[in-house]
Design a protein around this motif. Structure first.
Motif, mmCIF file in Angstrom:
data_model
loop_
_atom_site.group_PDB
_atom_site.id
_atom_site.type_symbol
_atom_site.label_atom_id
_atom_site.label_comp_id
_atom_site.label_asym_id
_atom_site.label_seq_id
_atom_site.Cartn_x
_atom_site.Cartn_y
_atom_site.Cartn_z
ATOM 1 N N ASP A 1 143.752 42.016 66.106
ATOM 2 C CA ASP A 1 145.096 41.951 65.546
ATOM 3 C C ASP A 1 145.697 40.617 65.986
ATOM 4 O O ASP A 1 145.036 39.842 66.701
ATOM 5 C CB ASP A 1 145.956 43.119 66.016
ATOM 6 C CG ASP A 1 147.061 43.460 65.015
ATOM 7 O OD1 ASP A 1 147.471 42.573 64.245
ATOM 8 O OD2 ASP A 1 147.516 44.623 65.012
ATOM 9 N N VAL A 2 146.911 40.341 65.561
ATOM 10 C CA VAL A 2 147.560 39.080 65.899
ATOM 11 C C VAL A 2 148.989 39.328 66.368
ATOM 12 O O VAL A 2 149.623 40.314 65.993
ATOM 13 C CB VAL A 2 147.600 38.103 64.706
ATOM 14 C CG1 VAL A 2 146.226 37.601 64.372
ATOM 15 C CG2 VAL A 2 148.243 38.756 63.488
ATOM 16 N N VAL A 3 149.471 38.424 67.213
ATOM 17 C CA VAL A 3 150.880 38.383 67.615
ATOM 18 C C VAL A 3 151.345 36.935 67.507
ATOM 19 O O VAL A 3 150.544 36.034 67.260
ATOM 20 C CB VAL A 3 151.093 38.907 69.053
ATOM 21 C CG1 VAL A 3 150.732 40.384 69.156
ATOM 22 C CG2 VAL A 3 150.289 38.094 70.064
ATOM 23 N N THR A 4 152.627 36.724 67.696
ATOM 24 C CA THR A 4 153.149 35.359 67.619
ATOM 25 C C THR A 4 152.511 34.480 68.697
ATOM 26 O O THR A 4 152.174 34.963 69.780
ATOM 27 C CB THR A 4 154.673 35.334 67.801
ATOM 28 O OG1 THR A 4 155.008 36.002 69.027
ATOM 29 C CG2 THR A 4 155.365 36.034 66.647
ATOM 30 N N PRO A 5 152.352 33.193 68.423
ATOM 31 C CA PRO A 5 151.809 32.292 69.442
ATOM 32 C C PRO A 5 152.721 32.269 70.666
ATOM 33 O O PRO A 5 153.923 32.547 70.569
ATOM 34 C CB PRO A 5 151.796 30.927 68.746
ATOM 35 C CG PRO A 5 151.840 31.242 67.285
ATOM 36 C CD PRO A 5 152.644 32.492 67.162
ATOM 37 N N PRO A 6 152.179 31.932 71.823
ATOM 38 C CA PRO A 6 153.008 31.875 73.036
ATOM 39 C C PRO A 6 154.106 30.825 72.916
ATOM 40 O O PRO A 6 153.951 29.824 72.208
ATOM 41 C CB PRO A 6 152.002 31.495 74.137
ATOM 42 C CG PRO A 6 150.655 31.769 73.569
ATOM 43 C CD PRO A 6 150.764 31.600 72.100
ATOM 44 N N VAL A 7 155.203 31.057 73.621
ATOM 45 C CA VAL A 7 156.317 30.106 73.614
ATOM 46 C C VAL A 7 156.626 29.688 75.049
ATOM 47 O O VAL A 7 156.341 30.416 76.000
ATOM 48 C CB VAL A 7 157.583 30.718 72.970
ATOM 49 C CG1 VAL A 7 157.322 31.089 71.521
ATOM 50 C CG2 VAL A 7 158.067 31.939 73.754
ATOM 51 N N HIS A 8 157.209 28.522 75.192
ATOM 52 C CA HIS A 8 157.695 28.077 76.498
ATOM 53 C C HIS A 8 159.073 28.682 76.741
ATOM 54 O O HIS A 8 159.889 28.777 75.819
ATOM 55 C CB HIS A 8 157.786 26.545 76.543
ATOM 56 C CG HIS A 8 156.453 25.866 76.537
ATOM 57 N ND1 HIS A 8 155.697 25.730 77.680
ATOM 58 C CD2 HIS A 8 155.739 25.291 75.536
ATOM 59 C CE1 HIS A 8 154.574 25.079 77.393
ATOM 60 N NE2 HIS A 8 154.576 24.814 76.095
ATOM 61 N N GLN A 9 159.340 29.058 77.974
ATOM 62 C CA GLN A 9 160.628 29.662 78.300
ATOM 63 C C GLN A 9 161.790 28.740 77.955
ATOM 64 O O GLN A 9 162.854 29.190 77.518
ATOM 65 C CB GLN A 9 160.677 30.031 79.788
ATOM 66 C CG GLN A 9 159.786 31.198 80.164
ATOM 67 C CD GLN A 9 159.890 31.567 81.635
ATOM 68 O OE1 GLN A 9 160.400 30.790 82.440
ATOM 69 N NE2 GLN A 9 159.422 32.752 81.992
ATOM 70 N N GLU A 10 161.588 27.441 78.130
ATOM 71 C CA GLU A 10 162.663 26.492 77.853
ATOM 72 C C GLU A 10 162.779 26.148 76.376
ATOM 73 O O GLU A 10 163.703 25.435 75.964
ATOM 74 C CB GLU A 10 162.485 25.214 78.675
ATOM 75 C CG GLU A 10 161.171 24.508 78.473
ATOM 76 C CD GLU A 10 160.102 24.948 79.460
ATOM 77 O OE1 GLU A 10 159.524 24.054 80.119
ATOM 78 O OE2 GLU A 10 159.848 26.157 79.576
ATOM 79 N N LYS A 11 161.830 26.651 75.545
ATOM 80 C CA LYS A 11 161.867 26.425 74.095
ATOM 81 C C LYS A 11 161.647 27.751 73.368
ATOM 82 O O LYS A 11 160.679 27.917 72.616
ATOM 83 C CB LYS A 11 160.789 25.414 73.685
ATOM 84 C CG LYS A 11 160.963 24.028 74.266
ATOM 85 C CD LYS A 11 162.058 23.265 73.548
ATOM 86 C CE LYS A 11 162.144 21.828 74.061
ATOM 87 N NZ LYS A 11 163.179 21.046 73.356
ATOM 88 N N PRO A 12 162.539 28.711 73.548
ATOM 89 C CA PRO A 12 162.341 30.020 72.921
ATOM 90 C C PRO A 12 162.357 29.935 71.399
ATOM 91 O O PRO A 12 163.111 29.158 70.820
ATOM 92 C CB PRO A 12 163.534 30.840 73.439
ATOM 93 C CG PRO A 12 164.576 29.815 73.776
ATOM 94 C CD PRO A 12 163.821 28.629 74.272
ATOM 95 N N GLY A 13 161.500 30.727 70.776
ATOM 96 C CA GLY A 13 161.476 30.782 69.317
ATOM 97 C C GLY A 13 160.715 29.661 68.645
ATOM 98 O O GLY A 13 160.600 29.632 67.419
ATOM 99 N N ILE A 14 160.159 28.723 69.436
ATOM 100 C CA ILE A 14 159.415 27.600 68.874
ATOM 101 C C ILE A 14 157.981 27.660 69.390
ATOM 102 O O ILE A 14 157.747 27.685 70.592
ATOM 103 C CB ILE A 14 160.036 26.249 69.258
ATOM 104 C CG1 ILE A 14 161.450 26.130 68.694
ATOM 105 C CG2 ILE A 14 159.176 25.093 68.769
ATOM 106 C CD1 ILE A 14 162.178 24.882 69.119
ATOM 107 N N GLY A 15 157.023 27.689 68.473
ATOM 108 C CA GLY A 15 155.644 27.750 68.938
ATOM 109 C C GLY A 15 154.661 27.756 67.797
ATOM 110 O O GLY A 15 155.019 27.915 66.621
ATOM 111 N N GLY A 16 153.417 27.598 68.131
ATOM 112 C CA GLY A 16 152.382 27.607 67.112
ATOM 113 C C GLY A 16 152.314 26.293 66.367
ATOM 114 O O GLY A 16 153.208 25.457 66.419
#
Length: 491
Positions: free
Chosen positions: A336-351
């Motif tokens: 299965d898949v989940v959202t790519p990991p994010v940095h704590q200081e850049k929430p909501g941005i990743g992948g």
């Protein structure tokens, strides 16, 4: 006595209607074409292209031309790639690379400017900053064009380029997600990853599910489908943080700081502890003598618990699982898949989200009306419905994004996060102006490998990279083709 009319009331009514319709019928039968049927040309500019523009037309323009047979579409590349097939490569030289931004700007100005420009986020951000694009928000409002169905990954990413305004739309996008092997987590008694996980969360899970030794080792995480150079992992991990290697003009290194030190320490430790696969996996793979259709594909071999990969990997997994069901040597992977990991200081941005087919209207367009109709059609529901079955990219309209082949997986993981905002610097232009600028990165790769091998601390390695890099940048400033074999080979 008033004489009675020879026309009955129904006849009079009919004649009256015919009288009113006469001007309309005359207009319809006139030899002069209406404005809608007038022959027109729509010029579409692309960054690269050639005389054979079949692929672009099949992807984007053929349907529009069929529905608008009075509109002729011209595809105009800023850089004609046909020229490179005539370059003499036997002289061990590379052809001069043009400044793509300047080439695009020439397309958009002059006597015969293009109406539409197609490009990526870096290009369009530069054009927005120079006021060369038409803002689309007023057109969207006037036509009541529905953008509510466009996924946030796309819409928010475009708004980030234009100070929360829309200067472009894209019918498709590509992105990545975190794939995971359910069986590995079940065997380890560990809860699988979830949407919104941070990099720290994922690395912690990776350590908990890593097991085995040698060729039987099961790795907890990989930044890509295949075992690769750890320095590539650094680039992926640091990408959302928008850490820079050098300044806007490529004159001064910017790597000797705490942020870069934390990145290098994190990734080097994962490689050193073999939580992520490294060079050793290449050695094990070369030892295999029996046919293995999944050789090198560690996730499909059951030797990788989690991997970041793009949307096209879904199709690959589906096909691989179909094959595994026919071969007793292999087991299908329950994934299965989940959202790519994010940095704590850049929430909501990743992948790795790519908006590579952004379509915008040239502020100098000769035919802005048809330009908007073209963009509106390509980003509308009808086109999305036709193109939704693509294997490599996803359509931007959420209503037409569905799991493939009736499977049940978390497809929203591909379009939940926002893309990394483009920087103000056109990196492509810098590398074009300095063809050997890549060697600065190669020196960094050399020093990072020394960190993995415990020959240097991250701080020592970054200081050395800064010193060598500054010397290289200064030389490249006066000689863009300067070479640095001495620094690449030094220990």
């Amino acid at each position: 006595m008033i004489k009675k009319s020879v026309f009955s009331r129904p006849v009079i009514a009919m004649l009256t209607c015919m009288t009113l319709l006469t001007p309309l019928l005359a207009a319809c039968t006139s030899n002069e074409p209406s404005e809608d049927q007038e022959e027109r040309v729509l010029r579409i500019g692309t960054v690269y292209g050639s005389n054979d523009d079949t692929y672009f037309r099949q992807q984007y323009t053929d349907i529009f031309e069929v529905l608008n047979d009075n509109i002729t579409i011209e595809i105009v590349p800023a850089v004609d790639q046909d020229q490179y097939q005539y370059f003499d490569y036997t002289k061990n030289e590379q052809p001069e690379q043009p400044d793509t931004l300047e080439a695009v700007k020439k397309l958009m100005t002059g006597e015969n400017p293009v109406d539409v420009i197609v490009g990526d986020t870096s290009l369009l951000k530069s054009l927005i900053q120079e006021n060369m694009l038409t803002q689309l928000d007023p057109l969207i409002a006037e036509d009541e064009f529905d953008t509510t169905d466009i996924v946030p990954t796309v819409l928010d990413g475009i708004k980030d380029m234009g100070d929360n305004n829309l200067y472009a739309l894209t019918p498709t996008f590509s992105s990545s997600a975190l794939f995971y092997n359910k069986a590995i987590f079940q065997k380890a008694g560990v809860e699988p990853p979830a949407d919104g996980a941070t990099w720290e969360d994922i690395f912690d899970l990776a350590r908990r599910v890593t097991s085995g030794e040698g060729k039987d080792r099961v790795y907890g995480f990989s930044f890509s489908q295949y075992a690769g150079d750890p320095f590539y992992n650094v680039q992926m991990y640091a990408g959302p943080l928008q850490l820079r290697t050098f300044d806007d003009k490529a004159e001064t290194m910017t790597v000797n700081n705490d942020s870069w030190e934390r990145v290098w320490d994190t990734v080097a430790t994962l490689a050193r502890d073999k939580i992520v696969p490294g060079q050793e996996m290449f050695e094990y793979q070369t030892e295999q003598t029996e046919f293995n259709p999944f050789q090198g594909n560690m996730f499909m071999e059951g030797k990788l618990a989690m991997v970041v990969s793009d949307y096209s990997y879904v199709t690959r997994l589906i096909n691989d699982n179909k094959y595994a069901e026919t071969d007793d040597k292999f087991d299908p992977i329950d994934w299965d898949v989940v959202t790519p990991p994010v940095h704590q200081e850049k929430p909501g941005i990743g992948g790795s989200v790519y908006l590579s087919s952004l379509m915008a209207i040239n502020s100098n367009a000769q035919n802005p009306e048809d330009a908007w109709e073209f963009i509106k059609f390509l980003n509308g529901e009808e086109w999305a419905k036709v193109k939704a079955r693509s294997s490599y990219e996803m359509v931007s309209r959420k209503s037409y994004i569905q799991p493939k082949e009736g499977l049940d997986y978390n497809i929203a993981a591909f379009y939940t996060l926002k893309p990394i905002p483009p920087t103000s610097t056109d990196m492509n232009t810098l590398y074009q102006k300095m063809p050997n600028l890549w060697q600065v990165d190669s020196v960094g790769q050399k020093y990072f490998n020394e960190v993995v091998e415990n020959k240097k601390t991250p701080k020592e390695a970054l200081e050395a990279w800064e010193q060598d890099g500054n010397e290289m940048l200064q030389k490249l400033k006066t000689d863009p083709k300067a070479s640095f074999e001495d620094k690449l080979g030094a220990n």
